[in-house]
Design an enzyme around this catalytic site. Sequence first.
Site, short mmCIF file in Angstrom:
data_model
loop_
_atom_site.label_atom_id
_atom_site.label_comp_id
_atom_site.label_asym_id
_atom_site.label_seq_id
_atom_site.Cartn_x
_atom_site.Cartn_y
_atom_site.Cartn_z
N SER A 1 0.66 3.71 1.81
CA SER A 1 0.95 4.17 3.17
C SER A 1 2.29 3.60 3.66
O SER A 1 2.99 4.26 4.44
CB SER A 1 -0.18 3.79 4.12
OG SER A 1 -1.39 4.38 3.69
N HIS B 1 4.68 5.95 2.24
CA HIS B 1 4.69 7.20 3.02
C HIS B 1 5.59 7.07 4.24
O HIS B 1 6.30 8.01 4.61
CB HIS B 1 3.27 7.53 3.52
CG HIS B 1 2.36 8.15 2.50
ND1 HIS B 1 2.77 9.09 1.59
CD2 HIS B 1 1.04 7.98 2.27
CE1 HIS B 1 1.74 9.46 0.85
NE2 HIS B 1 0.68 8.79 1.23
N HIS C 1 0.93 -3.95 5.87
CA HIS C 1 -0.30 -3.93 6.68
C HIS C 1 -1.51 -4.35 5.85
O HIS C 1 -2.62 -3.94 6.12
CB HIS C 1 -0.50 -2.52 7.27
CG HIS C 1 -0.69 -1.48 6.21
ND1 HIS C 1 0.36 -0.90 5.54
CD2 HIS C 1 -1.82 -0.95 5.67
CE1 HIS C 1 -0.11 -0.04 4.65
NE2 HIS C 1 -1.43 -0.06 4.69
N CYS D 1 -6.35 -3.76 3.44
CA CYS D 1 -6.32 -2.29 3.55
C CYS D 1 -6.98 -1.60 2.36
O CYS D 1 -8.01 -0.97 2.50
CB CYS D 1 -4.90 -1.76 3.76
SG CYS D 1 -4.89 0.06 3.84
N CYS E 1 0.85 -1.19 0.00
CA CYS E 1 0.00 0.00 0.00
C CYS E 1 0.89 1.24 0.00
O CYS E 1 2.00 1.23 0.53
CB CYS E 1 -0.88 -0.04 1.25
SG CYS E 1 -1.86 1.44 1.55
N1 LIG Z 1 -7.58 6.94 4.45
C1 LIG Z 1 -7.05 5.77 4.70
O1 LIG Z 1 -7.40 5.12 5.68
C2 LIG Z 1 -6.04 5.19 3.77
C3 LIG Z 1 -5.83 3.80 3.73
C4 LIG Z 1 -4.93 3.30 2.77
C5 LIG Z 1 -4.23 4.15 1.93
N2 LIG Z 1 -4.44 5.50 2.05
C6 LIG Z 1 -3.76 6.46 1.18
O2 LIG Z 1 -4.41 6.48 -0.07
C7 LIG Z 1 -3.49 6.98 -1.06
C8 LIG Z 1 -3.51 6.04 -2.26
O3 LIG Z 1 -2.94 4.80 -1.91
P1 LIG Z 1 -2.65 3.69 -3.04
O4 LIG Z 1 -2.01 2.55 -2.35
O5 LIG Z 1 -3.85 3.49 -3.88
O6 LIG Z 1 -1.54 4.49 -3.91
P2 LIG Z 1 -0.97 4.21 -5.38
O7 LIG Z 1 0.39 4.76 -5.40
O8 LIG Z 1 -1.17 2.78 -5.73
O9 LIG Z 1 -1.94 5.05 -6.33
C9 LIG Z 1 -1.88 6.43 -6.47
C10 LIG Z 1 -2.41 6.79 -7.86
O10 LIG Z 1 -2.41 8.21 -8.01
C11 LIG Z 1 -1.96 8.53 -9.30
N3 LIG Z 1 -1.41 9.90 -9.26
C12 LIG Z 1 -0.28 10.33 -8.66
N4 LIG Z 1 -0.14 11.66 -8.80
C13 LIG Z 1 -1.21 12.08 -9.50
C14 LIG Z 1 -1.66 13.36 -9.95
N5 LIG Z 1 -0.96 14.47 -9.71
N6 LIG Z 1 -2.84 13.44 -10.62
C15 LIG Z 1 -3.56 12.32 -10.87
N7 LIG Z 1 -3.18 11.09 -10.48
C16 LIG Z 1 -2.02 10.98 -9.81
C17 LIG Z 1 -0.93 7.46 -9.62
O11 LIG Z 1 -0.74 7.33 -11.03
C18 LIG Z 1 -1.60 6.22 -9.01
O12 LIG Z 1 -2.46 5.59 -9.92
C19 LIG Z 1 -2.14 7.09 -0.34
O13 LIG Z 1 -1.95 8.41 0.11
C20 LIG Z 1 -2.32 6.17 0.84
O14 LIG Z 1 -1.45 6.50 1.91
C21 LIG Z 1 -5.33 6.02 2.93
ZN LIG Z 2 -2.83 0.83 3.54
#
Ligand SMILES: NC(=O)c1ccc[n+]([C@@H]2O[C@H](COP(=O)([O-])OP(=O)(O)OC[C@H]3O[C@@H](n4cnc5c(N)ncnc54)[C@H](O)[C@@H]3O)[C@@H](O)[C@H]2O)c1
Ligand SMILES: [Zn+2]
Length: 362
Positions: free
Chosen positions: A40, A43, A59, A163, A38
């Site tokens: 995160s 991050h 996770h 997650c 993920c």
């Molecule tokens: N709220 C929560 O509880 C929770 C839980 C899990 C993950 N997250 C967060 O969610 C986010 C996404 O996680 P993920 O694992 O899907 O990430 P990921 O890296 O797999 O996906 C991110 C996507 O965003 C796109 N992207 C990046 N910059 C961009 C831009 N400027 N414009 C348009 N698209 C763009 C990428 O091409 C990619 O497809 C992360 O910040 C993660 O930490 C939050």
């Molecule tokens: Zn996660």
Amino acid sequence: MKAAVMRANKAPLAIENVEIDQPGPGEVLLRTVASGICHSDLHVIEGHLPVPPPCILGHEPAGIVEAVGEGVTGFAPGDPVIGCLTSWCGVCKFCTQGRPYLCPTQFAGRPFGAKPRLAAADGAPIGQFANLSSFAERMLCPERSLVKIRPEMPLDRASLIGCGVTTGLGAVLNTVHVPAGASVAVIGCGGVGLAAIQGARIVGASRIIAVDAQPWKFDLAKALGATDCVDAKAGDPVGAVQALTAGGVDFAFECIGLVPTVQQAVAMTGRGGTTVLVGVVPITEFVPIHAADLTLQEKKITGSYMGSNRFRFDMPKYVDFYLDGRLRLDEMISQRIELDGVNDAFERMRKGESARQVIVFE
Ligand SMILES: NC(=O)c1ccc[n+]([C@@H]2O[C@H](COP(=O)([O-])OP(=O)(O)OC[C@H]3O[C@@H](n4cnc5c(N)ncnc54)[C@H](O)[C@@H]3O)[C@@H](O)[C@H]2O)c1
Ligand SMILES: [Zn+2]
Ligand SMILES: [Zn+2]
């Protein structure tokens, strides 16, 4: 056992031999079968979320119970399980309100002074991320971090529910209860955003607009339910979404975690609509927004944490959704890798070259 250890921020994880303790009261020892990767986790590596090294990340796991500690009655060796970072206490204000995902005890770990669950070969303690640490061949977790699932569920796909799927699907189903017929934009088509798109399809949203900066993702987004796709790099994505929806969507889900895309999500939200912040913006950053948009157009902004889950209830339901064909997980897995390939996987994630990557253990 073999594990990928974060020894420092902004550095590759080190593949090491690590000691894992036996299960104490209320704990369960698992053989990790699969762990999704993920953003995160990335991050944390980048220092955007404060977790001190040394620590084993990961996770988004699925595994098989190997042993249970004293007092554990809900699990037995051989049970297939999914792990979730929102473990709960059951008695605090949030747990008793029906919002156990906000339980403040969720990262508590073993009591102060107790033997660490994880340690290096020389005995030095290694931090456990969110009571899970699934970038490792074994996991030692509180029973309240786990849920038993149907044995016919393939565990590589089950791990995604740990997650990303729970977060994206739950943002739609639990946090804001998107109604049938609503218009939706999802900004960011990673594991989380693709799950939000599926949630919108499952509830019967009318328009589901996928926005990403990597156009190769659009075939996948469409296969999972997007009706329209907007290339964020080809012109102004806000104008494109407004044009498709006569002024903005009912629900905009930000699933990246960048300041500009949070601002875009608010701007794409139409009059009376709701912006849902799912992506994690680095904790040191602030996001300026036009407050008058909120007042004069009655827009709402909400965060969504871990899909507002009650995972013992939600995750078996998502397993049912997969097994009855409503939730598509096979398509979401872009790479299956071994633990040793975890650093290459983070490199692909940085470059936007993956959907969901899954570590599959022998
Ligand atoms: N709220 C929560 O509880 C929770 C839980 C899990 C993950 N997250 C967060 O969610 C986010 C996404 O996680 P993920 O694992 O899907 O990430 P990921 O890296 O797999 O996906 C991110 C996507 O965003 C796109 N992207 C990046 N910059 C961009 C831009 N400027 N414009 C348009 N698209 C763009 C990428 O091409 C990619 O497809 C992360 O910040 C993660 O930490 C939050
Ligand atoms: Zn996660
Ligand atoms: Zn609680």
